[in-house]
Scaffold this motif. Sequence first.
Motif, PDB file in Angstrom:
ATOM      1  N   ASN A   1       0.807  -1.395   0.139  1.00 35.18           N
ATOM      2  CA  ASN A   1       0.085   0.154   0.165  1.00 35.18           C
ATOM      3  C   ASN A   1       0.797   1.016  -0.401  1.00 35.18           C
ATOM      4  N   ASP A   2       1.905   1.117   0.766  1.00 34.14           N
ATOM      5  CA  ASP A   2       2.934   2.383   1.118  1.00 34.14           C
ATOM      6  C   ASP A   2       3.346   2.510  -0.642  1.00 34.14           C
TER       7      ASP A   2
ATOM      8  N   ALA B   1       0.502   4.024  -3.364  1.00 34.68           N
ATOM      9  CA  ALA B   1       0.653   5.194  -2.841  1.00 34.68           C
ATOM     10  C   ALA B   1       1.634   6.448  -3.243  1.00 34.68           C
TER      11      ALA B   1
ATOM     12  N   SER C   1       1.604   9.255  -6.154  1.00 27.70           N
ATOM     13  CA  SER C   1       1.688  10.434  -5.142  1.00 27.70           C
ATOM     14  C   SER C   1       2.346  11.627  -5.891  1.00 27.70           C
TER      15      SER C   1
ATOM     16  N   THR D   1      -2.104  12.586  -8.731  1.00 22.53           N
ATOM     17  CA  THR D   1      -3.261  11.856  -8.132  1.00 22.53           C
ATOM     18  C   THR D   1      -4.448  12.849  -8.831  1.00 22.53           C
TER      19      THR D   1
ATOM     20  N   GLY E   1      -6.048   6.833  -8.926  1.00 23.32           N
ATOM     21  CA  GLY E   1      -6.040   6.499  -7.122  1.00 23.32           C
ATOM     22  C   GLY E   1      -5.918   4.779  -7.078  1.00 23.32           C
TER      23      GLY E   1
ATOM     24  N   ALA F   1      -6.515   0.193  -2.178  1.00 25.43           N
ATOM     25  CA  ALA F   1      -5.808  -0.570  -0.751  1.00 25.43           C
ATOM     26  C   ALA F   1      -5.602  -2.004  -0.794  1.00 25.43           C
TER      27      ALA F   1
ATOM     28  N   CYS G   1      -5.149   3.647   5.583  1.00 25.74           N
ATOM     29  CA  CYS G   1      -4.239   4.395   3.806  1.00 25.74           C
ATOM     30  C   CYS G   1      -5.303   5.677   4.139  1.00 25.74           C
TER      31      CYS G   1
ATOM     32  N   LYS H   1      -4.284   8.323   6.166  1.00 25.52           N
ATOM     33  CA  LYS H   1      -2.818   9.121   5.534  1.00 25.52           C
ATOM     34  C   LYS H   1      -2.899   9.276   4.459  1.00 25.52           C
ATOM     35  N   TYR H   2      -3.591   8.315   3.464  1.00 21.92           N
ATOM     36  CA  TYR H   2      -3.536   8.706   1.928  1.00 21.92           C
ATOM     37  C   TYR H   2      -4.930   9.076   1.222  1.00 21.92           C
TER      38      TYR H   2
END
Length: 127
Positions: free
Chosen positions: A87-88, A91, A95, A98, A102, A105, A122, A125-126
């Motif tokens: 997921n990180d 993202a 990033s 965006t 999209g 997760a 998620c 944070k995102y």
Amino acid sequence: MSCPSTNPYFRGNPPPGVYPYLQDANFSWRLGVSQAQLLANLEDVHVQRLRDMDETGVDYMVLSCASPCLQGISDPVEAATLMTSANDDLAALISNNTMRFGAFAALSMHNATAAAIELRRCVTKYG
């Protein structure tokens, strides 16, 4: 799409049996591209995919791990560890754009509580 991740499970060629259609010699012929081209297209978001989106009038695309993603990992501990990194990494991949991309997760449903916590992380944070 293969999960973009530094984890080797999601990089390069998929493990045998995970994507059986990619092992089918006729599959690439039916798509008009080689297996290598197909995998490159799936992993290259900002050049090939964005160009293809522009050429076909697609304004926004939501990316996700391809099935079975984390569900294909039988070890719940390993799946939970990969869940966060996948997921990180996804993202981070989107990033810088965006407005066009999209992502869903990736959740390991081996443990519903851990999946819920990761989903909340998620979203918080995102977005």
